[in-house]
Design a protein around this motif. Structure first.
Motif, PDB file in Angstrom:
ATOM      1  N   GLY A   1       0.795  -1.211   0.000  1.00 48.47           N
ATOM      2  CA  GLY A   1       0.000   0.000   0.000  1.00 48.47           C
ATOM      3  C   GLY A   1       0.829   1.263   0.000  1.00 48.47           C
ATOM      4  O   GLY A   1       1.957   1.293   0.487  1.00 48.47           O
ATOM      5  N   GLY A   2       0.258   2.320  -0.553  1.00 49.87           N
ATOM      6  CA  GLY A   2       0.947   3.603  -0.641  1.00 49.87           C
ATOM      7  C   GLY A   2       1.230   3.958  -2.084  1.00 49.87           C
ATOM      8  O   GLY A   2       1.566   3.094  -2.896  1.00 49.87           O
ATOM      9  N   PHE A   3       1.070   5.226  -2.425  1.00 45.88           N
ATOM     10  CA  PHE A   3       1.275   5.677  -3.799  1.00 45.88           C
ATOM     11  C   PHE A   3       2.714   6.141  -4.000  1.00 45.88           C
ATOM     12  O   PHE A   3       3.313   6.773  -3.129  1.00 45.88           O
ATOM     13  CB  PHE A   3       0.308   6.808  -4.136  1.00 45.88           C
ATOM     14  N   SER A   4       3.259   5.840  -5.162  1.00 46.27           N
ATOM     15  CA  SER A   4       4.612   6.265  -5.496  1.00 46.27           C
ATOM     16  C   SER A   4       4.599   7.719  -5.968  1.00 46.27           C
ATOM     17  O   SER A   4       3.558   8.253  -6.374  1.00 46.27           O
ATOM     18  CB  SER A   4       5.189   5.376  -6.602  1.00 46.27           C
ATOM     19  N   GLN A   5       5.775   8.339  -5.950  1.00 46.84           N
ATOM     20  CA  GLN A   5       5.874   9.694  -6.463  1.00 46.84           C
ATOM     21  C   GLN A   5       5.546   9.733  -7.950  1.00 46.84           C
ATOM     22  O   GLN A   5       4.982  10.713  -8.443  1.00 46.84           O
ATOM     23  CB  GLN A   5       7.279  10.257  -6.225  1.00 46.84           C
ATOM     24  N   ARG A   6       5.890   8.669  -8.666  1.00 48.14           N
ATOM     25  CA  ARG A   6       5.537   8.596 -10.091  1.00 48.14           C
ATOM     26  C   ARG A   6       4.037   8.732 -10.280  1.00 48.14           C
ATOM     27  O   ARG A   6       3.567   9.460 -11.148  1.00 48.14           O
ATOM     28  CB  ARG A   6       6.020   7.247 -10.646  1.00 48.14           C
ATOM     29  N   GLU A   7       3.263   8.018  -9.456  1.00 49.37           N
ATOM     30  CA  GLU A   7       1.810   8.093  -9.584  1.00 49.37           C
ATOM     31  C   GLU A   7       1.287   9.487  -9.253  1.00 49.37           C
ATOM     32  O   GLU A   7       0.402  10.010  -9.947  1.00 49.37           O
ATOM     33  CB  GLU A   7       1.155   7.072  -8.657  1.00 49.37           C
ATOM     34  N   LYS A   8       1.822  10.086  -8.215  1.00 42.07           N
ATOM     35  CA  LYS A   8       1.351  11.423  -7.829  1.00 42.07           C
ATOM     36  C   LYS A   8       1.651  12.438  -8.922  1.00 42.07           C
ATOM     37  O   LYS A   8       0.808  13.289  -9.245  1.00 42.07           O
ATOM     38  CB  LYS A   8       2.010  11.838  -6.511  1.00 42.07           C
ATOM     39  N   ASP A   9       2.852  12.355  -9.509  1.00 41.77           N
ATOM     40  CA  ASP A   9       3.192  13.265 -10.598  1.00 41.77           C
ATOM     41  C   ASP A   9       2.294  13.024 -11.810  1.00 41.77           C
ATOM     42  O   ASP A   9       1.881  13.968 -12.500  1.00 41.77           O
ATOM     43  CB  ASP A   9       4.653  13.084 -10.997  1.00 41.77           C
ATOM     44  N   LEU A  10       1.993  11.756 -12.049  1.00 43.02           N
ATOM     45  CA  LEU A  10       1.140  11.402 -13.181  1.00 43.02           C
ATOM     46  C   LEU A  10      -0.256  11.993 -13.017  1.00 43.02           C
ATOM     47  O   LEU A  10      -0.851  12.514 -13.971  1.00 43.02           O
ATOM     48  CB  LEU A  10       1.075   9.886 -13.294  1.00 43.02           C
ATOM     49  N   MET A  11      -0.791  11.938 -11.805  1.00 43.27           N
ATOM     50  CA  MET A  11      -2.121  12.494 -11.582  1.00 43.27           C
ATOM     51  C   MET A  11      -2.121  14.021 -11.701  1.00 43.27           C
ATOM     52  O   MET A  11      -3.101  14.623 -12.155  1.00 43.27           O
ATOM     53  CB  MET A  11      -2.646  12.064 -10.212  1.00 43.27           C
ATOM     54  N   LYS A  12      -1.022  14.667 -11.318  1.00 45.83           N
ATOM     55  CA  LYS A  12      -0.939  16.115 -11.518  1.00 45.83           C
ATOM     56  C   LYS A  12      -0.964  16.456 -13.003  1.00 45.83           C
ATOM     57  O   LYS A  12      -1.631  17.406 -13.430  1.00 45.83           O
ATOM     58  CB  LYS A  12       0.334  16.654 -10.874  1.00 45.83           C
ATOM     59  N   ARG A  13      -0.231  15.694 -13.786  1.00 44.06           N
ATOM     60  CA  ARG A  13      -0.256  15.923 -15.239  1.00 44.06           C
ATOM     61  C   ARG A  13      -1.652  15.729 -15.794  1.00 44.06           C
ATOM     62  O   ARG A  13      -2.144  16.523 -16.612  1.00 44.06           O
ATOM     63  CB  ARG A  13       0.706  14.956 -15.940  1.00 44.06           C
ATOM     64  N   ALA A  14      -2.303  14.647 -15.372  1.00 49.04           N
ATOM     65  CA  ALA A  14      -3.637  14.351 -15.872  1.00 49.04           C
ATOM     66  C   ALA A  14      -4.633  15.438 -15.485  1.00 49.04           C
ATOM     67  O   ALA A  14      -5.445  15.881 -16.314  1.00 49.04           O
ATOM     68  CB  ALA A  14      -4.101  12.997 -15.334  1.00 49.04           C
ATOM     69  N   GLN A  15      -4.570  15.902 -14.245  1.00 41.23           N
ATOM     70  CA  GLN A  15      -5.481  16.949 -13.794  1.00 41.23           C
ATOM     71  C   GLN A  15      -5.253  18.252 -14.550  1.00 41.23           C
ATOM     72  O   GLN A  15      -6.195  18.984 -14.873  1.00 41.23           O
ATOM     73  CB  GLN A  15      -5.304  17.179 -12.285  1.00 41.23           C
TER      74      GLN A  15
END
Length: 403
Positions: A380-394
Motif C-alpha cells: 500500500g501507498g502511492f509512489s511519487q511517479r503516480e502522484k506526478d502522473l495524476m498532476k499531469r492528468a489533472q
C-alpha cells in the motif's frame, strides 16, 4: 454522509503541475504509461506514452491490455455481488457450505468464514503461508497451514489485514456455488454486460488482444512479466511440478487460484474505464441491484483501522482514499476530495481506478518500470511517479475544460 464524503471532482489544478514528467529508465524507452479520464458518457485518453514491448519497439496504445494487479479484487467483488443478485451466494453464509469442506482458523474452529469477511480482509487470513496455489496443488491444504491465519482473534473479529490469500478462496466459492470456472463467471457477470474485452491470466483473450500485451519491466529494465514467452500458446496459469497445463480437466470449486483472482486481470485502460463508468451512473437496476450497489458503496463507512497508514477506509473489495477528517498516507490527488476504487502494484507496475461516484467522473491508469519500495510489494501507498502522473492528468483535464 455519503454525499459529504464523495464530493464532486474538482478538475482544475495549477498549470505548473503539468511540468512533472516520467523520466527515462536506463536511457532507454519511456515506460509504458496510459491515463484515461471518464465521466458518465465519455472516456478520454489523456496520456499515452512509452512502449509496450522494448524488444519490438512497439508504442503503447490507449487500450492495450496490461496486468492491473490488485484492481482485480474490485472486479472480483463486482462478480460476487452479481451472483448475490442472482441468488447464487450469500455474503454472510459460511463458505464451507459452498465448498464442501471446513474453512476454519486453527485456533477458532467454531467461527465461520464468510465472503463478506474475505472481501473486506477481516477473515483472519494472511499471506504468511503464501497465496499462489498452482494447478495440481490443494487450496484446502493451504488453508490448513497455521501460518495462513491470524492467531489471536476469530474471523470477523480479526483486525483488518490486507491478504491476497482471501481472493482464491472467494473465487473458489463462486465456482462451487455456480459450477462455472472463475474466468467464465467474471466474463458472464462483469465483462460481457459492460462490453469489456478482458481476461484472467490470458485465459480467454483472443490472438489479437494477446498481440497487444504490455510487457511489464522493473526499473532496472529487467523483464518482470508478460513477455512473449508468458503468453499463449504457452501455459499462462501457475502449475505444480509434474502437472500438465490442462484446464479442460480442472474441476470448478477446487482451486481458482490458478486464475490469479487477486491480481491476474488483463485489460486495457479504455475498457477498465467502462467498469468505473458503470459505478458512476445513476442507479438503473441493470448491472447491480439497488441493495448490492448500496452494500458495495456503504461497506466502507466504518472507522479507520488503528495503525493502518494506507488502507484506512476499505470495504467489499473497494477502498476510499483521502477521506475527510482522517490522517492517512493515501494522498494521490491531494485536492481535498475523496474517491473510491482500488490501487494495483506488482512487477514494477502501478495502476489505479479511482472515481467520484457523485460527480460522475474518474481516472483509470497504469505506469510501468516504477522503482520498488523498501518494503514488500503490494503493502500500500502511492509512489511519487503516480502522484506526478495524476498532476499531469489533472492539468490536462483543466486545459480541456477551459478550451
Amino acid at each position: 454522509m455519503y454525499a459529504r464524503l464523495l464530493a464532486p471532482l474538482i478538475l482544475a489544478l495549477p498549470m505548473t503541475s503539468a511540468c512533472a514528467t516520467i523520466p527515462d529508465i536506463d536511457a532507454g524507452p519511456r515506460p509504458a504509461t496510459v491515463v484515461v479520464a471518464f465521466d458518465r458518457e465519455t472516456i478520454t485518453p489523456l496520456i499515452v506514452e512509452g512502449v509496450r514491448n522494448r524488444e519490438r519497439g512497439e508504442a503503447v496504445e490507449a487500450n492495450d491490455p496490461v496486468r492491473i494487479a490488485s484492481i482485480s479484487k474490485l472486479i472480483m467483488a463486482l462478480a460476487t455481488l452479481r451472483l448475490v443478485d442472482e441468488g447464487k451466494v450469500d455474503l454472510d453464509a459460511d463458505v464451507s457450505d459452498y465448498l464442501g469442506w471446513q474453512v476454519r482458523s486453527p485456533n477458532f474452529p467454531d467461527a465461520k468464514v464468510t465472503l463478506a469477511q474475505l472481501l473486506s480482509h477481516r477473515s483472519g487470513l494472511r499471506d504468511n503461508a503464501g497465496y499462489v496455489i498452482p494447478l495440481g496443488e490443494s487450496l484446502e491444504a493451504k488453508l490448513a497451514e497455521p501460518e495462513a491465519w491470524y492467531a489471536d482473534s476469530p474471523p470477523g473479529e480479526a483486525p483488518f489485514e490486507y491478504a491476497n490469500l482471501g481472493s482464491p478462496v472467494v473465487a473458489t466459492v463462486l465456482e462451487a456455488a455456480t459450477g462455472e470456472r472463475y474466468d467464465r463467471i467474471v466474463e458472464r457477470t462483469v465483462f460481457a454486460p459492460l462490453n469489456v474485452k478482458a481476461c484472467l491470466n490470458w485465459v480467454g483473450c483472443d490472438d489479437e488482444m494477446t498481440s497487444r500485451a504490455v510487457t511489464l519491466y522493473r526499473d532496472t529494465g529487467e523483464v518482470a512479466r508478460d513477455e512473449p514467452s508468458d503468453l499463449p500458446p504457452n501455459c499462462t496459469v501457475p502449475i505444480a511440478e509434474g502437472t500438465a497445463c490442462d484446464l479442460a480437466s480442472y474441476v470448478p470449486g477446487t482451486n481458482a487460484s490458478i486464475f490469479s483472482p487477486q491480481g491476474g486481470v488483463r485489460i486495457g485502460m479504455m475498457d477498465l474505464a467502462k467498469i468505473g463508468q458503470e459505478l458512476t451512473k445513476r442507479h438503473t437496476d441493470s448491472f447491480l441491484s439497488f441493495d448490492s450497489l448500496g452494500m458495495f458503496i456503504f461497506s466502507m463507512m466504518h472507522k479507520p483501522e488503528p495503525g493502518q497508514e494506507f488502507f484506512c477506509v476499505y470495504g467489499l473489495g473497494v477502498q476510499m482514499i483521502e477521506a475527510p477528517q482522517e490522517t492517512c498516507s493515501d494522498g494521490l490527488f491531494d485536492d481535498g476530495l475523496s474517491r473510491i476504487g482500488h490501487a494495483g502494484e506488482a512487477y514494477g507496475l502501478r495502476s489505479g481506478l479511482w472515481l467520484d461516484a457523485v460527480g460522475g467522473t474518474g481516472i483509470a491508469y497504469f505506469t510501468t518500470a516504477v522503482p520498488p519500495r523498501q518494503g514488500a510489494e503490494d503493502e500500500g501507498g502511492f509512489s511519487q511517479r503516480e502522484k506526478d502522473l495524476m498532476k499531469r492528468a489533472q492539468a490536462l483535464l483543466a486545459e480541456q475544460t477551459s478550451n
